[in-house]
Design a protein around this motif. Structure first.
Motif, PDB file in Angstrom:
ATOM      1  N   LYS A   9     -39.689  65.741  29.896  1.00 56.75           N
ATOM      2  CA  LYS A   9     -39.971  67.227  29.753  1.00 56.75           C
ATOM      3  C   LYS A   9     -41.556  67.193  29.047  1.00 56.75           C
ATOM      4  O   LYS A   9     -42.049  66.377  28.439  1.00 56.75           O
ATOM      5  N   PHE A  50     -44.306  67.997  27.037  1.00 50.00           N
ATOM      6  CA  PHE A  50     -44.292  68.379  25.586  1.00 50.00           C
ATOM      7  C   PHE A  50     -45.650  68.910  25.093  1.00 50.00           C
ATOM      8  O   PHE A  50     -45.593  69.767  24.225  1.00 50.00           O
ATOM      9  N   SER A  94     -44.455  73.025  19.303  1.00 55.64           N
ATOM     10  CA  SER A  94     -43.409  72.606  20.416  1.00 55.64           C
ATOM     11  C   SER A  94     -42.536  71.344  19.694  1.00 55.64           C
ATOM     12  O   SER A  94     -41.234  71.383  19.694  1.00 55.64           O
ATOM     13  N   SER A 106     -38.630  72.424  18.559  1.00 55.15           N
ATOM     14  CA  SER A 106     -37.422  71.401  19.228  1.00 55.15           C
ATOM     15  C   SER A 106     -36.467  70.931  18.303  1.00 55.15           C
ATOM     16  O   SER A 106     -35.552  70.213  18.842  1.00 55.15           O
ATOM     17  N   HIS A 107     -36.885  70.854  17.385  1.00 52.07           N
ATOM     18  CA  HIS A 107     -35.925  70.505  15.905  1.00 52.07           C
ATOM     19  C   HIS A 107     -35.657  71.350  14.929  1.00 52.07           C
ATOM     20  O   HIS A 107     -36.076  71.245  13.817  1.00 52.07           O
ATOM     21  N   ASP A 156     -38.696  62.787  23.540  1.00 47.16           N
ATOM     22  CA  ASP A 156     -38.440  63.959  23.317  1.00 47.16           C
ATOM     23  C   ASP A 156     -39.395  64.652  24.300  1.00 47.16           C
ATOM     24  O   ASP A 156     -39.046  65.736  24.614  1.00 47.16           O
ATOM     25  N   GLY A 157     -40.579  64.013  24.772  1.00 43.97           N
ATOM     26  CA  GLY A 157     -41.389  64.595  25.652  1.00 43.97           C
ATOM     27  C   GLY A 157     -42.579  63.873  26.024  1.00 43.97           C
ATOM     28  O   GLY A 157     -42.733  62.927  25.254  1.00 43.97           O
TER      29      GLY A 157
END
Length: 782
Positions: free
Chosen positions: A516, A518, A556, A560-561, A731-732
């Motif tokens: 991904k 990020f 971001s 995302s969290h 995560d990215g």
């Protein structure tokens, strides 16, 4: 924590791959100006080249071939015209295109190199700096004269005195001797400008010649056609003459062979006394049949007496046994004697009733019986002798007839052998006579047909000087060059893009890395050179784009969290010099604007966070806190300008991996996470050492920094694979230093610290003993 399955990152890309044509079109569209420029330049050059090309004229003559044969007498085996066959026309076309005919045309028209050279134009005349050049014929003549002088000089040095007359060559003779290369060159030039084609569905062949002169083109085309017709007539006369001579020689040989075979046949007849072979053969066959028939009859007779003979031989001398044989019993004499013996025995029986044994009548009767038995025995012996004699006579007759049959067979076989040899000699005579008659007939036909030399081809349409030059297809060629250059440029662009082995844009992140995207951080330059850019540029208004990209990255991360905020954030990269420390520091600055944030320098191999904030080398940090030599308040330092708390690396330990893998390190981070909203950890590159693997396992989020256009894809994929193999979810990807204003990106690879070695070493400059406080921040102990 990061314990999610490593395959999670690829779920979104599990769909079937397909060719995205829009991607390739986008690439070509980004290079549209260079591609169009190349096409225009190629078109202009092609137009200029075609405009400078001299004019060419093409003249065509036509030859037709008659459907009938030219000879009055048809001699298919001697001169086969075969002009009904298309292969014949194709062969004649190749003959017209041959070097021999071209050489005859060159000699007849006295062609020179200047005959085929293009006339000078305005451009070529500019390059004639030394005045006008000589014609090609004069150049050839001068070169030949120079070769003659050189040959004469060499001959005078090498030829003996006795052969000096052979070396005294005139320049003209040497010119003739050296004209072969020049003639070959002219022949090649003529063939290059010659075109011979068959007209489909007809018996016509066209001869086309292209030169820069209309009159010369027509003259060469007509001359070539005339030379072809002349060569065909010469060939026919030569073939007829050669055929006549050859037939004459063969007739002499065949006549001799015929006479010899006839003499051989006659001599064989005389030697073997073969007057009438068929009659002799008939008599021999009749005799063989007669002997064979007699032998069969004799064998039947032998078979008949053989049975009686065998029975007699088995009985031997036993009279009673022999008398019991049917062949003996059936004899009238034997029957009579046996009846007599029987009567005497009855008489003796009657006498024995009245007289004694010594009575005279008894004695007379007994003597009579003995005489009858003796007579019977003698008669049986005689009959046996007759049977044996008959058998021996029959056997002798069979043996004699078999011998006679063998003799007749041998005679018949000998006669057959003579007949076969006779027939072979006779056939040889017939073959020789037939060959002789055939060749005699062909020789007569050839001698009668040589007087008619009319050819079967003629010029139906002679060439005339053309009024207009050939169309050089100016527009078509220029258009083709433009299209070809555009296509070639497009292919080159696509190949160039395909061979790029680095990550340069978000599409590469998703399609190649399967991760991904990020965040994207742009590259900043001043005056086309990289400026003194640092993490504090986040607060500089000059770098507002950079600051916005960091804020986007922060957003971001937070979004995302949302359910479980990522308090511990680890940043790593595949290799050094990808900007992970700068990104970590800038991200910590952005988070510190809203939250309480701690930045930890966990790159214990080559720490750089302390130098970013101007800390002295011996300032206590992470290693001191883990080792227990200092308290947390002594290891955490406040940056007043940003409100960010920073924990430098501290002294570099001898075994950084063991220190980061200890339970004390993980407990320290957990305790610090209770005092801060966010903890940003700058880790070592994952491909160099395993430090990032251990730190990422206790973090809530792992971000992977990739420098645009720098690191090879294989190296990045290897780093990502190392993380996913231990169950760490990335995560990215943060794509760093992206040149948003240029389509090109760097492709060289830089791997490792200090010449490719990422280890424990540290330069003296990095370990300076300066204890000066940072110039731009004020430190506070927490």
């Amino acid at each position: 924590m990061n314990n999610i399955d490593s395959n999670h990152y690829g779920d979104s890309f599990s769909s079937e791959e397909f060719v995205d044509l829009r991607k390739y079109f986008s690439i070509l569209w980004s290079y549209k100006f260079p591609i169009v420029t190349v096409g225009l330049i190629a078109g202009i050059l092609a137009a200029g080249f075609m405009w400078l090309q001299p004019k060419q004229y093409q003249a065509t003559s036509t030859i037709s071939f008659a459907s009938g044969r030219a000879n009055i007498v048809q001699i298919r085996e001697i001169v086969e015209t075969g002009n009904e066959n298309r292969d014949y026309l194709q062969t004649q076309a190749e003959v017209i295109r041959s070097r021999q005919l071209a050489s005859r045309v060159v000699e007849r028209l006295q062609l020179t190199k200047a005959s085929f050279d293009a006339p000078p134009n305005a451009i070529t005349s500019l390059f004639e700096l030394n005045g006008p050049t000589k014609p090609a014929s004069e150049l050839d003549s001068d070169a030949a004269m120079q070769q003659a002088d050189q040959a004469a000089q060499e001959s005078s040095e090498t030829v003996p005195v006795s052969d000096a007359r052979t070396s005294e060559l005139t320049p003209e003779e040497v010119v003739s001797a050296n004209s072969a290369p020049t003639s070959a060159l002219l022949v090649n030039m003529l063939i290059k400008n010659l075109s011979v084609e068959l007209v489909r569905g007809t018996q016509l062949i066209t001869i086309s010649v292209v030169t820069h002169s209309s009159e010369l083109s027509a003259e060469i085309a007509n001359t070539l056609a005339e030379e072809y017709l002349a060569s065909q007539l010469e060939q026919k006369r030569d073939v007829a003459s050669e055929a006549t001579d050859w037939l004459g020689e063969r007739l002499d040989v065949l006549r001799t062979n015929l006479e010899e075979s006839e003499q051989t046949l006659l001599a064989f007849q005389r030697a073997e006394n073969l007057v009438d072979v068929d009659g002799v053969r008939g008599l021999a066959a009749q005799e063989l049949n007669e002997v064979t028939t007699q032998l069969l009859v004799a064998k039947r007779q032998l078979q008949q007496v053989s049975t009686s003979y065998q029975l007699v031989r088995r009985r031997g001398d036993d009279t009673e046994a022999l008398a019991s044989l049917p062949q003996i019993q059936e004899q009238p004499t034997i029957l009579a004697l046996r009846q007599q013996v029987s009567d005497i025995r009855r008489q003796i029986s009657d006498l024995q009733l009245r007289y004694g044994a010594k009575h005279p009548r008894m004695i007379a009767a007994v003597n009579e019986l003995d005489s009858a038995n003796n007579a019977l025995a003698d008669e049986i012996t005689g009959i046996v002798s007759v049977i044996v004699g008959q058998y021996e006579a029959a056997q002798a007759n069979v043996n004699a007839l078999e011998a006679e049959l063998q003799r007749v067979k041998d005679d018949f076989q000998e006669l057959s052998r003579k007949e076969i040899q006779f027939e072979e000699l006779k056939r040889q005579v017939e073959i020789n006579r037939e060959l002789y008659d055939t060749f005699l007939t062909r020789a007569s036909e050839t001698s009668q047909g040589t007087g008619f030399d009319k050819g079967n081809a003629r010029i139906t349409d002679p060439a005339v000087p053309p009024l207009e030059p050939l169309d050089n297809k100016f527009n078509l060629i220029v258009f083709a060059v433009v299209i070809g250059s555009v296509l070639l440029s497009s292919v080159f662009v696509l190949i160039y893009e395909m061979v790029q082995d680095s990550i340069r844009n978000p599409d590469d992140v998703e399609l190649v890395l399967k991760q991904k995207m990020f965040g994207l951080i742009p590259l900043h330059k001043q005056n086309n050179t990289e400026s003194n850019f640092s993490a504090r540029s986040y607060f500089d208004e000059t770098y507002f784009q950079y600051a916005e990209s960091i804020k986007t990255l922060r957003t971001s991360l937070v979004l995302s969290h949302l359910d479980t905020p990522a308090k511990i954030i680890a940043l790593t990269s595949s290799v050094p010099s990808e900007g992970k420390t700068t990104v970590s520091t800038s991200l910590a600055f952005a988070l510190a604007q809203n939250e309480r944030v701690l930045l930890i320098d966990a790159d214990l191999r080559r720490p750089s966070v302390g130098k970013t904030f101007g800390f002295a080398t011996k300032v206590p940090g992470l290693t001191n806190l883990i080792a227990g030599t200092h308290k947390a308040t002594e290891c955490v330092h406040r940056d007043d300008a940003s409100g960010l708390d920073v924990m430098p690396s501290g002294p570099i330990p001898p075994d950084a991996q063991q220190l980061l893998n200890s339970l004390r390190f993980s407990n320290t981070v957990k305790l610090l996470s209770k005092q801060y909203d966010r903890i940003v950890i700058d880790t070592a590159p994952v491909n160099a050492v395993s430090d990032a693997l251990m730190i990422s396992r206790i973090s809530d989020a792992t971000l992977f920094v990739v420098k645009s256009g720098s690191t090879r894809r294989k190296v990045i994929l290897r780093g990502i694979e190392r993380l996913t193999q231990v169950g760490i979810n990335i995560d990215g990807i943060i794509l760093n230093q992206v040149d948003v204003n240029s389509r090109f990106a760097r492709s060289e690879e830089f791997y490792g610290y200090y010449g490719g070695q990422y280890g424990y070493g540290q330069s003296t400059d990095d370990r300076s003993e300066s204890l000066a406080a940072p110039r731009s921040v004020k430190l506070e102990t927490v």
